[in-house]
Write a protein that holds these residues in place. Structure first.
Motif, mmCIF file in Angstrom:
data_model
loop_
_atom_site.group_PDB
_atom_site.id
_atom_site.type_symbol
_atom_site.label_atom_id
_atom_site.label_comp_id
_atom_site.label_asym_id
_atom_site.label_seq_id
_atom_site.Cartn_x
_atom_site.Cartn_y
_atom_site.Cartn_z
ATOM 1 N N THR A 59 -46.932 -2.950 14.492
ATOM 2 C CA THR A 59 -46.108 -4.280 14.321
ATOM 3 C C THR A 59 -45.448 -3.386 13.534
ATOM 4 O O THR A 59 -45.284 -2.191 12.861
ATOM 5 C CB THR A 59 -46.762 -5.549 12.471
ATOM 6 N N PRO A 60 -43.598 -3.907 13.286
ATOM 7 C CA PRO A 60 -43.108 -2.716 12.861
ATOM 8 C C PRO A 60 -43.239 -2.464 11.619
ATOM 9 O O PRO A 60 -42.479 -1.554 10.779
ATOM 10 C CB PRO A 60 -41.657 -3.916 12.777
ATOM 11 N N ASP A 61 -43.903 -3.188 10.284
ATOM 12 C CA ASP A 61 -43.903 -3.462 9.171
ATOM 13 C C ASP A 61 -44.951 -1.509 8.625
ATOM 14 O O ASP A 61 -44.516 -0.694 8.689
ATOM 15 C CB ASP A 61 -44.386 -4.268 8.616
ATOM 16 N N ALA A 62 -46.390 -2.318 9.918
ATOM 17 C CA ALA A 62 -46.980 -1.424 10.139
ATOM 18 C C ALA A 62 -46.077 0.654 10.320
ATOM 19 O O ALA A 62 -46.446 1.705 9.375
ATOM 20 C CB ALA A 62 -48.199 -1.485 10.379
ATOM 21 N N VAL A 63 -45.618 0.281 11.415
ATOM 22 C CA VAL A 63 -44.820 1.725 11.762
ATOM 23 C C VAL A 63 -43.377 2.348 10.838
ATOM 24 O O VAL A 63 -43.704 3.342 10.717
ATOM 25 C CB VAL A 63 -44.219 1.670 12.787
ATOM 26 N N VAL A 64 -43.156 1.243 10.006
ATOM 27 C CA VAL A 64 -42.237 1.790 9.226
ATOM 28 C C VAL A 64 -43.239 2.568 7.991
ATOM 29 O O VAL A 64 -42.653 3.310 7.891
ATOM 30 C CB VAL A 64 -41.908 0.067 8.581
ATOM 31 N N LEU A 65 -43.912 1.641 7.098
ATOM 32 C CA LEU A 65 -45.119 2.619 6.316
ATOM 33 C C LEU A 65 -45.151 3.853 6.734
ATOM 34 O O LEU A 65 -45.012 4.763 6.396
ATOM 35 C CB LEU A 65 -46.900 1.919 5.741
ATOM 36 N N ARG A 66 -45.484 3.961 7.748
ATOM 37 C CA ARG A 66 -46.017 5.274 8.758
ATOM 38 C C ARG A 66 -44.542 6.390 9.229
ATOM 39 O O ARG A 66 -45.231 7.753 8.816
ATOM 40 C CB ARG A 66 -46.699 5.351 10.278
ATOM 41 N N PHE A 79 -38.145 -3.873 6.753
ATOM 42 C CA PHE A 79 -38.052 -2.991 5.067
ATOM 43 C C PHE A 79 -37.663 -3.656 4.851
ATOM 44 O O PHE A 79 -37.737 -3.650 3.419
ATOM 45 C CB PHE A 79 -36.392 -1.909 6.167
ATOM 46 N N GLU A 80 -36.308 -5.046 4.966
ATOM 47 C CA GLU A 80 -36.451 -6.150 3.591
ATOM 48 C C GLU A 80 -37.916 -6.753 3.177
ATOM 49 O O GLU A 80 -38.124 -7.304 1.891
ATOM 50 C CB GLU A 80 -35.855 -7.134 3.869
ATOM 51 N N ARG A 81 -38.743 -7.192 4.171
ATOM 52 C CA ARG A 81 -40.441 -7.181 3.792
ATOM 53 C C ARG A 81 -41.135 -6.537 2.705
ATOM 54 O O ARG A 81 -41.434 -6.856 1.817
ATOM 55 C CB ARG A 81 -40.640 -8.016 4.982
ATOM 56 N N LEU A 82 -41.328 -5.348 2.828
ATOM 57 C CA LEU A 82 -41.503 -4.531 2.471
ATOM 58 C C LEU A 82 -41.026 -3.936 1.461
ATOM 59 O O LEU A 82 -41.591 -2.886 0.128
ATOM 60 C CB LEU A 82 -41.835 -3.440 3.588
ATOM 61 N N ARG A 83 -39.770 -4.354 0.994
ATOM 62 C CA ARG A 83 -38.890 -3.869 -0.080
ATOM 63 C C ARG A 83 -39.983 -3.981 -1.081
ATOM 64 O O ARG A 83 -39.510 -3.195 -2.616
ATOM 65 C CB ARG A 83 -37.519 -4.751 -0.217
ATOM 66 N N PRO A 84 -40.619 -4.904 -1.522
ATOM 67 C CA PRO A 84 -41.083 -4.936 -3.057
ATOM 68 C C PRO A 84 -42.368 -4.465 -3.149
ATOM 69 O O PRO A 84 -42.826 -3.421 -4.521
ATOM 70 C CB PRO A 84 -42.052 -6.457 -2.906
ATOM 71 N N ARG A 85 -43.015 -2.906 -2.114
ATOM 72 C CA ARG A 85 -44.088 -1.935 -1.899
ATOM 73 C C ARG A 85 -43.139 -0.778 -2.049
ATOM 74 O O ARG A 85 -44.243 -0.014 -1.850
ATOM 75 C CB ARG A 85 -44.589 -2.474 -0.732
#
Length: 371
Positions: free
Chosen positions: A206-213, A239-245
């Protein structure tokens, strides 16, 4: 550690160039030799740029404590890592798991790449081409020349290069050993990742998982930085979905940077030992703004046309080029080095040579300063 707290006004704190440099070097295992396995390093770094055979080995030598080329070569022979086109449409060395998860993620970019070859593929059914190419390479591994010739029998009026590109873009083609093994030679012979690894591709990462990596290996970074690294667009939503984290900063130009809250951000004055990097090292290719590693006055100096040189870091920044000649490691700095810097570069060169060429004797020579 650099302060990650927001000011009372809510404005994201700024990170200077040296702060970004030290943070990125730490994530890239370049501040101190890491005591982890080659497999763990390849996974943490989300792959190694591998346009040529040797760069992944030198990349790990710069990063790992006690690295031996046989460690990566054995992983490749055991099919624990593979060479495959992924990010930026370039060959990377990935773990088997990442190969099967990351290639589907970047598939839309590979599909878009084919639009540049529309004219040469007139009348070619791409689904039919993919099915036929898969059958060909899974029946028997083939060189790109052999695959191209077989596809031309089906579409004799098509552009041969376009057929090759279409096969590479539509299928996850991996390079078989002995290609890629240390000290061995071999032509590029191809089959599909699924066939080589003996298991189907899993769901796309998922894009979210790869952003974190990506942030763990290259951060702090902007959306544009990650898009440059991945060769993908439209990652803002992830990035916006992950912003709170995440925590946010601004660079010296005011661009918003994202980062993992607990990721290392060393003091900007943390010492950064010299490092000998291979051509195409991802440290130099994975940000839209490369000034965190490449001083503006040295931009483009490690390239001539499509040819990249091996690079030298001094105090964490690009500071010269290097090459191995028959009996010498030749270092060409971009500016004059102090006596202490020359001694540190020499010591690091000796460390690299002990790991990579323990049975060969090399002199270490400083060439003329490149102006």
């Amino acid at each position: 550690m650099t302060n990650t707290k927001r000011s009372v006004t809510g404005t994201a704190p700024r990170l200077g160039t040296r702060a970004l440099n030290r943070a990125t070097l730490d994530r890239q295992l370049l501040l101190r030799p890491a005591r982890i396995s080659a497999a763990a390093a390849v996974e943490h770094l989300v792959g190694l740029q591998a346009q040529n055979v040797k760069p992944p080995y030198y990349a790990l030598a710069a990063r790992l404590d006690g690295f031996a080329p046989e460690a990566l070569s054995r992983l490749m022979a055991d099919r624990a890592v593979v060479r495959i086109v992924t990010m930026r449409s370039t060959i990377h060395t990935h773990t088997a798991d990442d190969c099967l998860a990351l290639r589907p993620l970047v598939q839309p970019a590979r599909d878009r790449e084919l639009t540049q070859f529309r004219k040469g593929l007139a009348g070619v059914g791409l689904d039919r081409l993919a099915a036929l190419a898969r059958e060909l390479v899974e029946t028997e591994p083939r060189t790109m020349k052999q695959l191209r010739e077989a596809l031309l029998q089906e579409w004799p009026d098509a552009d041969p290069q376009a057929l090759s590109v279409a096969a590479r873009c539509r299928l996850p083609l991996v390079q078989l050993t002995p290609r890629g093994l240390w000290g061995r030679s071999g032509q590029v012979s191809l089959t599909t990742a699924e066939h080589w690894l003996g298991r189907p591709a899993g769901p796309a990462a998922t894009p979210d998982a790869v952003v974190l990596r990506y942030l763990a290996a290259f951060g702090p970074a902007s959306v544009r930085d990650m898009q440059t690294w991945a060769g993908l667009t439209r990652l803002r939503d992830a990035f916006e979905r992950l912003r709170p984290r995440l925590v946010t900063f601004r660079d010296e130009g005011g661009a918003e940077l994202f980062d993992l809250p607990d990721a290392p951000r060393p003091d900007p004055d943390t010492p950064a030992p010299p490092r000998f990097l291979p051509e195409f090292d991802n440290l130099l290719l994975s940000h839209a703004d490369r000034t965190r590693v490449v001083p503006p006055e040295h931009r483009g100096r490690s390239w001539q046309g499509n040819i990249a040189s091996c690079t030298l870091l001094v105090d964490g920044f690009l500071a010269g080029l290097w090459r191995l000649e028959e009996h010498a490691l030749v270092i060409e700095p971009f500016g004059r080095l102090t006596r202490a810097q020359r001694d540190e570069v020499t010591a690091e060169g000796e460390r690299m040579l002990r790991m990579m060429h323990p049975e060969t004797s090399y002199d270490i020579r400083f060439g003329a300063v490149r102006t």
